[in-house]
Motif scaffolding. Structure first.
Motif, short mmCIF file in Angstrom:
data_model
loop_
_atom_site.label_atom_id
_atom_site.label_comp_id
_atom_site.label_asym_id
_atom_site.label_seq_id
_atom_site.Cartn_x
_atom_site.Cartn_y
_atom_site.Cartn_z
N MET A 60 1.58 -12.26 4.24
CA MET A 60 0.74 -11.20 4.80
C MET A 60 1.18 -10.86 6.23
SD MET A 60 -3.05 -12.27 3.35
CE MET A 60 -3.88 -10.75 3.84
N ALA A 61 1.56 -11.88 6.99
CA ALA A 61 2.01 -11.64 8.37
C ALA A 61 3.28 -10.80 8.39
CB ALA A 61 2.23 -12.98 9.07
N ARG A 62 4.19 -11.07 7.45
CA ARG A 62 5.42 -10.28 7.36
C ARG A 62 5.10 -8.82 7.04
NH1 ARG A 62 7.45 -14.71 4.55
NH2 ARG A 62 7.24 -13.61 2.56
N SER A 63 4.13 -8.63 6.17
CA SER A 63 3.73 -7.27 5.81
C SER A 63 3.16 -6.52 7.01
CB SER A 63 2.69 -7.31 4.68
OG SER A 63 2.28 -6.02 4.32
N ILE A 64 2.32 -7.20 7.77
CA ILE A 64 1.71 -6.58 8.95
C ILE A 64 2.75 -6.26 10.01
CG2 ILE A 64 0.13 -6.99 10.90
CD1 ILE A 64 -1.28 -6.38 8.26
N ASP A 65 3.75 -7.13 10.14
CA ASP A 65 4.72 -7.02 11.23
C ASP A 65 5.83 -6.01 10.95
OD1 ASP A 65 5.49 -7.91 13.83
OD2 ASP A 65 7.14 -9.02 12.93
N ASP A 66 5.89 -5.49 9.74
CA ASP A 66 6.92 -4.52 9.38
C ASP A 66 6.70 -3.23 10.16
OD1 ASP A 66 8.59 -2.66 8.24
OD2 ASP A 66 8.15 -3.22 6.18
N GLY A 67 7.67 -2.87 11.00
CA GLY A 67 7.49 -1.73 11.90
C GLY A 67 7.93 -0.40 11.35
N VAL A 68 8.14 -0.29 10.05
CA VAL A 68 8.59 0.98 9.46
C VAL A 68 7.52 2.05 9.64
CG1 VAL A 68 9.28 2.14 7.34
CG2 VAL A 68 10.04 -0.19 7.78
N GLN A 69 7.93 3.23 10.08
CA GLN A 69 6.99 4.33 10.28
C GLN A 69 6.58 4.95 8.95
OE1 GLN A 69 5.49 5.44 13.27
NE2 GLN A 69 6.29 3.41 13.75
N PRO A 70 5.30 5.29 8.80
CA PRO A 70 4.81 5.87 7.54
C PRO A 70 5.52 7.18 7.19
CG PRO A 70 2.99 5.19 8.93
CD PRO A 70 4.22 5.11 9.77
N ARG A 71 5.70 7.39 5.89
CA ARG A 71 6.28 8.61 5.36
C ARG A 71 5.75 8.77 3.94
NH1 ARG A 71 9.59 4.42 4.72
NH2 ARG A 71 10.69 4.17 2.75
N LEU A 72 5.76 9.97 3.42
CA LEU A 72 5.32 10.17 2.05
C LEU A 72 6.29 9.51 1.09
CD1 LEU A 72 4.13 13.90 2.00
CD2 LEU A 72 2.71 11.84 2.12
N VAL A 73 5.75 8.81 0.10
CA VAL A 73 6.58 8.11 -0.88
C VAL A 73 6.30 8.71 -2.25
CG1 VAL A 73 7.20 5.88 -1.88
CG2 VAL A 73 6.40 6.00 0.50
N PHE A 74 7.10 9.70 -2.60
CA PHE A 74 7.02 10.36 -3.90
C PHE A 74 8.42 10.48 -4.47
CE2 PHE A 74 3.01 11.76 -2.11
CZ PHE A 74 2.16 11.85 -3.21
N ASN A 77 -3.88 -3.31 17.86
CA ASN A 77 -5.12 -2.55 18.05
C ASN A 77 -5.67 -2.08 16.70
OD1 ASN A 77 -7.17 -0.86 18.84
ND2 ASN A 77 -5.86 0.59 19.93
N LEU A 78 -6.81 -2.61 16.31
CA LEU A 78 -7.39 -2.26 15.02
C LEU A 78 -7.98 -0.85 15.01
CD1 LEU A 78 -9.08 -5.62 13.95
CD2 LEU A 78 -6.90 -4.67 13.19
N PHE A 79 -8.05 -0.21 16.17
CA PHE A 79 -8.48 1.18 16.21
C PHE A 79 -7.29 2.14 16.08
CE2 PHE A 79 -11.96 -0.87 18.66
CZ PHE A 79 -12.97 -0.64 17.74
N ASP A 80 -6.09 1.60 16.16
CA ASP A 80 -4.91 2.42 15.92
C ASP A 80 -4.83 2.72 14.42
OD1 ASP A 80 -2.05 3.40 16.66
OD2 ASP A 80 -1.71 2.00 15.00
N MET A 81 -4.65 3.98 14.09
CA MET A 81 -4.71 4.42 12.70
C MET A 81 -3.74 3.66 11.80
SD MET A 81 -4.12 8.28 11.28
CE MET A 81 -2.40 8.28 11.81
N ASN A 82 -2.47 3.64 12.18
CA ASN A 82 -1.46 3.01 11.32
C ASN A 82 -1.69 1.50 11.21
OD1 ASN A 82 -0.19 5.48 10.89
ND2 ASN A 82 1.28 5.18 12.56
N THR A 83 -2.05 0.87 12.33
CA THR A 83 -2.29 -0.58 12.31
C THR A 83 -3.47 -0.91 11.40
OG1 THR A 83 -1.45 -0.81 14.57
CG2 THR A 83 -2.85 -2.58 13.74
N ASN A 84 -4.55 -0.15 11.52
CA ASN A 84 -5.74 -0.41 10.71
C ASN A 84 -5.45 -0.24 9.23
OD1 ASN A 84 -8.50 0.53 9.41
ND2 ASN A 84 -9.00 -0.61 11.28
N LEU A 85 -4.73 0.83 8.88
CA LEU A 85 -4.41 1.07 7.48
C LEU A 85 -3.50 -0.01 6.92
CD1 LEU A 85 -3.90 4.93 7.62
CD2 LEU A 85 -5.79 3.72 6.52
N ARG A 86 -2.56 -0.48 7.74
CA ARG A 86 -1.67 -1.54 7.28
C ARG A 86 -2.44 -2.83 7.03
NH1 ARG A 86 4.39 -1.96 8.93
NH2 ARG A 86 4.16 -0.12 7.61
N TYR A 87 -3.31 -3.19 7.96
CA TYR A 87 -4.15 -4.36 7.75
C TYR A 87 -5.02 -4.19 6.51
CZ TYR A 87 -3.63 -7.28 12.01
OH TYR A 87 -3.19 -8.14 12.97
#
Length: 202
Positions: free
Chosen positions: A35-49, A137-147
């Motif tokens: 789970m920690a590895r998943s959280i720490d992955d710094g890849v920026q979000p993009r549409l996956v289709f 920061n759990l109020f950061d959108m990307n961080t919160n969604l990843r968690y």
């Protein structure tokens, strides 16, 4: 009468917030590390289709549905891109995650529950200690969604793929039907999306 009842249900689903609290439990070393590895992955979000054009149809459709909740189009599309990426990455249905966010926070990224759960997916701060860092920061959108997506995936694995029970764990109400039913309702009534039908109609 049926149309009136449906309208009332949609209004309820779109406004009521049922923020809960995940329960802190000991994690095995392997689960914690994964789970920690998943959280720490710094890849920026993009549409996956598989098809970029279908991705844009989905983004446009979902953006229109959220216009009243999130008036800023740039932020709306940024949020949807992140939801689609993080949900897909965790093996979750993005529309289900949108339903969960609708129920948990009403799409308020700064929401705080009475027990301290934070952000869009109402993540409890103890998860930072278990699988992340206090600086995140759990109020950061990307961080919160990843968690949130990582945690729900964990609960889904614990429950051997039983989404109803996994949602109960996520909300801290395992064994009670109210919260899973609310998420299913928002998912199916507000965010259901048929790729084939939607593409064919445009």
């Amino acid at each position: 009468m049926k149309k009136v009842l449906t309208s009332c249900l949609l209004a309820l689903l779109s406004t009521q917030v049922w923020a809960g609290a995940q329960q802190e439990e000991a994690l095995s070393a392997s689960v914690q590390s994964s789970m920690a590895r998943s959280i720490d992955d710094g890849v920026q979000p993009r549409l996956v289709f598989d098809n970029a054009a279908i991705g844009q149809v989905w983004l446009n459709d979902m953006s229109n549905r959220l216009a009243r909740k999130i008036p800023d189009e740039f932020m709306r599309r940024k949020l949807l891109t992140s939801v689609q990426y993080e949900a897909t990455r965790a093996g979750l249905d993005p529309q289900m995650v949108l339903g969960l966010i609708n129920v948990e926070s009403g799409f308020n990224r700064y929401a705080i529950s009475s027990v301290g759960a934070r952000g869009l997916m109402q993540v409890m701060p103890f998860w930072q200690r278990q699988i992340g860092t206090p600086q995140q920061n759990l109020f950061d959108m990307n961080t919160n969604l990843r968690y949130g997506c990582t945690i729900l995936r964990h609960y889904l694995d614990i429950e051997n793929g039983d989404l109803f029970r996994a949602l109960g764990r996520y909300n801290g109400s395992l064994g009670r039907p109210e919260y899973p039913n609310m998420v299913y309702g928002a998912w199916k009534n507000l965010f259901s999306w048929d790729q084939t039908g939607t593409v064919a109609s445009r």
